[in-house]
Design an enzyme around this catalytic site. Structure first.
Site, PDB file in Angstrom:
ATOM      1  N   GLY A 159      -4.697   2.700   2.307  1.00  7.71           N
ATOM      2  CA  GLY A 159      -4.584   1.798   3.454  1.00  7.71           C
ATOM      3  C   GLY A 159      -3.215   1.675   4.074  1.00  7.71           C
ATOM      4  O   GLY A 159      -3.036   0.880   4.997  1.00  7.71           O
ATOM      5  N   HIS A 186       3.281  -7.018   1.725  1.00  5.14           N
ATOM      6  CA  HIS A 186       2.509  -8.051   2.413  1.00  5.14           C
ATOM      7  C   HIS A 186       2.591  -9.332   1.573  1.00  5.14           C
ATOM      8  O   HIS A 186       2.185  -9.322   0.397  1.00  5.14           O
ATOM      9  CB  HIS A 186       1.039  -7.656   2.519  1.00  5.14           C
ATOM     10  CG  HIS A 186       0.777  -6.393   3.292  1.00  5.14           C
ATOM     11  ND1 HIS A 186       0.281  -6.408   4.585  1.00  5.14           N
ATOM     12  CD2 HIS A 186       0.914  -5.080   2.968  1.00  5.14           C
ATOM     13  CE1 HIS A 186       0.119  -5.154   5.011  1.00  5.14           C
ATOM     14  NE2 HIS A 186       0.500  -4.334   4.045  1.00  5.14           N
ATOM     15  N   HIS A 206       6.883  -1.678   2.829  1.00  2.31           N
ATOM     16  CA  HIS A 206       6.788  -3.097   3.171  1.00  2.31           C
ATOM     17  C   HIS A 206       5.843  -3.765   2.199  1.00  2.31           C
ATOM     18  O   HIS A 206       4.882  -3.147   1.714  1.00  2.31           O
ATOM     19  CB  HIS A 206       6.300  -3.288   4.616  1.00  2.31           C
ATOM     20  CG  HIS A 206       5.015  -2.582   4.928  1.00  2.31           C
ATOM     21  ND1 HIS A 206       4.952  -1.231   5.157  1.00  2.31           N
ATOM     22  CD2 HIS A 206       3.734  -3.036   5.024  1.00  2.31           C
ATOM     23  CE1 HIS A 206       3.696  -0.876   5.391  1.00  2.31           C
ATOM     24  NE2 HIS A 206       2.933  -1.957   5.304  1.00  2.31           N
ATOM     25  N   SER A 213      -0.647   2.188   6.660  1.00  3.60           N
ATOM     26  CA  SER A 213      -0.737   2.676   8.038  1.00  3.60           C
ATOM     27  C   SER A 213       0.637   2.829   8.679  1.00  3.60           C
ATOM     28  O   SER A 213       0.750   3.468   9.725  1.00  3.60           O
ATOM     29  CB  SER A 213      -1.613   1.742   8.883  1.00  3.60           C
ATOM     30  OG  SER A 213      -1.087   0.431   8.884  1.00  3.60           O
ATOM     31  N   ASN A 219       0.860  -1.183   0.000  1.00  2.00           N
ATOM     32  CA  ASN A 219       0.000   0.000   0.000  1.00  2.00           C
ATOM     33  C   ASN A 219       0.896   1.231   0.000  1.00  2.00           C
ATOM     34  O   ASN A 219       1.782   1.347   0.845  1.00  2.00           O
ATOM     35  CB  ASN A 219      -0.906   0.006   1.236  1.00  2.00           C
ATOM     36  CG  ASN A 219      -1.884  -1.151   1.247  1.00  2.00           C
ATOM     37  OD1 ASN A 219      -2.510  -1.457   0.229  1.00  2.00           O
ATOM     38  ND2 ASN A 219      -2.018  -1.813   2.386  1.00  2.00           N
TER      39      ASN A 219
END
Ligand code: AMP
Length: 118
Positions: free
Chosen positions: A97, A106, A104, A99, A91
């Site tokens: 999204g 996922h 990084h 945060s 993201n």
């Protein structure tokens, strides 16, 4: 979303100041299990270097990204995801999204997933 490296959650985990469930550590890339998994396998793969988001990437990050994707592929194999497949997503920006303001990816797998994501 904190953007200052000195106040970065993932920099603090990488530096050992906060705990993390590490699956991988090398000079360039680390991987930890996500604290709130969205799939049976949910791993975060990230550079040690504080890059805020994918939007900040340039050609200079090529070697780091090569390493990061190789580590992600190895972790997917280790987690038994090669055959059924996995998703590797990032993201970039709070509006979609993000945060934690430290690049990084996922690594998600172990359940079926629709496309496109909601
Ligand atoms: P994003 O929302 O794309 O920036 O992803 C941040 C991810 O970090 C979320 O999936 C969170 O569940 C995860 N997360 C937050 N705090 C921690 C932590 N202390 N250790 C591991 N994962 C975390």
């Amino acid at each position: 979303m904190a953007t200052d490296p000195s106040d970065c959650l993932f920099c603090r985990i990488i530096g050992g100041e906060l705990p993390g469930d590490f699956l991988h550590r090398d000079d360039v890339v680390i991987a930890i299990r996500d604290i709130a998994p969205k799939a049976p396998t949910h791993v975060l793969v990230m550079p040690r270097e504080h890059v805020q988001a994918a939007a900040n990437l340039t050609d200079e990050h090529g070697a780091m990204l090569g390493r990061l994707f190789a580590v992600a592929a190895q972790l997917a194999r280790d987690e038994g995801l090669s055959e059924k497949g996995f998703r590797l997503v990032t993201n970039s920006g709070a509006g979609v999204g993000q945060s934690v303001a430290h690049l990084h990816f996922h690594l998600l797998g172990g359940r079926s997933m629709g496309w496109p994501p909601g």
